[in-house]
Design a protein around this motif. Structure first.
Motif, PDB file in Angstrom:
ATOM      1  N   GLN A 179       0.644  -1.111  -0.118  1.00 49.55           N
ATOM      2  CA  GLN A 179      -0.020  -0.008   0.175  1.00 49.55           C
ATOM      3  C   GLN A 179       0.919   1.270  -0.037  1.00 49.55           C
ATOM      4  O   GLN A 179       1.871   1.315   0.617  1.00 49.55           O
ATOM      5  CB  GLN A 179      -0.879   0.077   1.259  1.00 49.55           C
ATOM      6  N   MET A 180       0.285   2.228  -0.754  1.00 47.08           N
ATOM      7  CA  MET A 180       0.972   3.652  -0.312  1.00 47.08           C
ATOM      8  C   MET A 180       0.000   4.443   0.556  1.00 47.08           C
ATOM      9  O   MET A 180      -1.214   4.616   0.353  1.00 47.08           O
ATOM     10  CB  MET A 180       0.858   4.426  -1.578  1.00 47.08           C
ATOM     11  N   LEU A 181       0.402   4.673   1.722  1.00 45.41           N
ATOM     12  CA  LEU A 181      -0.209   5.563   2.728  1.00 45.41           C
ATOM     13  C   LEU A 181      -0.042   6.821   2.686  1.00 45.41           C
ATOM     14  O   LEU A 181       1.244   7.211   2.804  1.00 45.41           O
ATOM     15  CB  LEU A 181       0.135   4.861   4.204  1.00 45.41           C
ATOM     16  N   VAL A 182      -1.057   7.518   2.426  1.00 39.94           N
ATOM     17  CA  VAL A 182      -0.921   8.874   2.113  1.00 39.94           C
ATOM     18  C   VAL A 182      -1.010   9.751   3.287  1.00 39.94           C
ATOM     19  O   VAL A 182      -2.187   9.857   3.964  1.00 39.94           O
ATOM     20  CB  VAL A 182      -1.893   9.440   0.842  1.00 39.94           C
ATOM     21  N   GLY A 183      -0.097  10.423   3.716  1.00 30.83           N
ATOM     22  CA  GLY A 183      -0.074  11.254   4.881  1.00 30.83           C
ATOM     23  C   GLY A 183      -0.122  12.828   4.566  1.00 30.83           C
ATOM     24  O   GLY A 183       0.581  13.639   5.198  1.00 30.83           O
ATOM     25  N   HIS A 184      -0.967  13.095   3.660  1.00 28.90           N
ATOM     26  CA  HIS A 184      -1.296  14.566   3.361  1.00 28.90           C
ATOM     27  C   HIS A 184      -2.561  14.633   2.618  1.00 28.90           C
ATOM     28  O   HIS A 184      -3.225  13.502   2.552  1.00 28.90           O
ATOM     29  CB  HIS A 184      -0.126  15.115   2.392  1.00 28.90           C
ATOM     30  N   GLY A 222      -2.288  -5.837  -7.589  1.00 29.62           N
ATOM     31  CA  GLY A 222      -2.224  -5.862  -6.258  1.00 29.62           C
ATOM     32  C   GLY A 222      -1.685  -4.877  -5.378  1.00 29.62           C
ATOM     33  O   GLY A 222      -0.999  -5.150  -4.361  1.00 29.62           O
ATOM     34  N   PHE A 223      -2.131  -3.693  -5.517  1.00 24.63           N
ATOM     35  CA  PHE A 223      -1.908  -2.360  -4.947  1.00 24.63           C
ATOM     36  C   PHE A 223      -2.709  -1.543  -4.539  1.00 24.63           C
ATOM     37  O   PHE A 223      -3.883  -1.538  -5.185  1.00 24.63           O
ATOM     38  CB  PHE A 223      -0.797  -1.590  -5.964  1.00 24.63           C
ATOM     39  N   GLY A 224      -2.464  -0.929  -3.242  1.00 20.70           N
ATOM     40  CA  GLY A 224      -3.497  -0.021  -2.728  1.00 20.70           C
ATOM     41  C   GLY A 224      -2.961   1.300  -2.553  1.00 20.70           C
ATOM     42  O   GLY A 224      -1.875   1.563  -1.997  1.00 20.70           O
ATOM     43  N   ILE A 225      -4.068   2.284  -2.322  1.00 24.37           N
ATOM     44  CA  ILE A 225      -3.807   3.639  -1.926  1.00 24.37           C
ATOM     45  C   ILE A 225      -4.861   3.932  -0.788  1.00 24.37           C
ATOM     46  O   ILE A 225      -5.760   3.897  -0.913  1.00 24.37           O
ATOM     47  CB  ILE A 225      -3.670   4.425  -3.048  1.00 24.37           C
ATOM     48  N   VAL A 226      -4.151   4.464   0.327  1.00 21.33           N
ATOM     49  CA  VAL A 226      -5.074   4.536   1.576  1.00 21.33           C
ATOM     50  C   VAL A 226      -4.894   5.867   2.227  1.00 21.33           C
ATOM     51  O   VAL A 226      -3.562   6.200   2.387  1.00 21.33           O
ATOM     52  CB  VAL A 226      -4.646   3.362   2.424  1.00 21.33           C
TER      53      VAL A 226
END
Length: 398
Positions: free
Chosen positions: A103-108, A131-135
């Motif tokens: 996952q890419m965890l988006v901190g903005h 198989g990839f995610g953005i949270v």
């Protein structure tokens, strides 16, 4: 390193002759390899984001893939990014591990991943994922019942000039917009999930020929209402507990979809679907119903489905629990409505007792619309208005 090509003595900063094994390895990058050295050590519990900011590693890895003319980027874990990752790149594929571990965890609060494929060469103007995610991981945008709020912010994924691409098991969660597709065409999403995204999916520019096969739209929304957008197809998609009114433009198809528990816990929203455009198809839907608080409104705007356009074809089964089912406005022409449905007036032993259809169908002044009934009405009461109001011209009821 736990992951990476360094275990074989290879490094991505080495010079490789064209056609060699090293040259091929340079097109398959683990973001944890040197010289990128992402940590992929992020955690997100719905409230607190921890871990190393891997933004620099993403920038460097995508720059190298772009310089190589395309390649694959493996993300072997959860990677924190505190700013937008933007790249102009053809032929990029992001690959993750099974089980939603990558996952890419988006901190903005901006855009998580912003890709412009540039369409330098149509067959190669691609960006794919597997198989990839953005949270979204920069605060809680859900209400006390776990539903997205109007204060949700950010966009997970923006694609521009992307052509002929496939996205397998992509998942997005917690943003205002799950993804924006701009000036892009021939895209296929297989098993795509967006969850808790207030505005959900948006299509802009001349985007066309987009297919969603399987997958789930949960606590999110869909908006295909844009002038240039056409041919957006949903096959076997579960649309559950939509966060806002589904806005349907032109050339949108829902085939074999399950539309269930819509607007749950949103008793002040009477309108679930508004069809603005023309030539849309909704076919073989199941379980189209409201599953929230009982509704008391019977005003002209308080209808489950509103049709404004022309030449739309709708087939419904199992329409439950709504005061007013369908309204055709004065601009609605030549629409075909097929109701092979059971209309049920539930009485519950607990709360929310006494659902009624006080005005099931309402036609303002549309022309040439056709209604086909194969319905069984169970314990339906009409209160305050006729069950069918037909003020239109040349409308037929079969």
């Amino acid at each position: 390193l736990e992951y990476g090509a360094l275990l074989s003595g290879f490094s991505h900063d080495m010079v490789a002759a064209p056609g060699t094994i090293a040259d091929k390895l340079k097109r398959l990058i683990s973001i944890t390899d040197a010289p990128y050295n992402a940590k992929c050590d992020a955690t997100w519990d719905g409230t607190t984001l921890t871990g190393t900011d891997d933004s620099d590693a993403w920038d460097a890895a995508l720059a190298d893939i772009a310089a190589a003319g395309g390649g694959k980027l493996w993300v072997p874990g959860k990677s924190r990014c505190n700013r937008t990752i933007a790249a102009t790149i053809d032929g990029l594929t992001i690959v993750g591990d099974v089980g939603r571990k990558s996952q890419m965890l988006v901190g903005h609060d901006g855009i998580g991943l912003d890709i412009d494929a540039a369409l330098n060469n149509l067959p190669n103007g691609k960006f794919c994922t597997q198989g990839f995610g953005i949270v979204y991981a920069n605060g809680n945008t859900l209400d006390g019942n776990g539903f997205p709020t109007e204060d949700a912010v950010g966009t997970a994924l923006k694609l521009t000039n992307v052509y002929g691409s496939t996205f397998i098991d992509l998942f997005i969660e917690g943003f205002d917009k799950s993804h924006i597709l701009h000036d892009s065409a021939i895209l296929t999403f297989i098993g795509f999930t967006d969850r808790n995204c207030w505005t959900g999916r948006q299509f802009t520019g001349y985007t066309n020929t987009v297919q969603y096969i399987g997958g789930v739209c949960n606590n999110s929304s869909i908006d295909t209402h844009h002038d240039e957008v056409k041919s957006i197809d949903f096959y076997g998609v579960d649309v559950e507990a939509a966060s806002r009114t589904l806005q349907i433009g032109t050339g949108t198809h829902f085939v074999g979809c399950r539309l269930e528990r819509l607007h749950i816990n949103r008793p002040d929203w009477f309108e679930w679907m508004r069809i603005y455009g023309d030539d849309n198809l909704i076919d073989r839907t199941t379980k189209l119903f409201w599953d929230g608080s009982a509704l008391a409104g019977d005003g002209p705007q308080e209808f489950f489905i509103v049709i404004e356009g022309k030449n739309n074809e709708l087939h419904f089964t199992y329409v439950y629990n709504h005061e007013n089912v369908l309204r055709l406005t004065s601009t609605a022409e030549n629409n075909d409505i097929h109701w092979s449905a059971r209309f049920l007036d539930f009485e519950h032993t607990g709360g929310n007792a006494g659902y009624r259809f006080s005005r099931r169908f309402y036609i303002d002044s549309g022309v040439g619309n056709r209604f086909h009934y194969k319905s069984r009405l169970a314990r339906v009461e009409t209160t305050g208005a006729d069950a069918l109001r037909a003020d239109g011209r040349l409308n037929t009821y079969l």
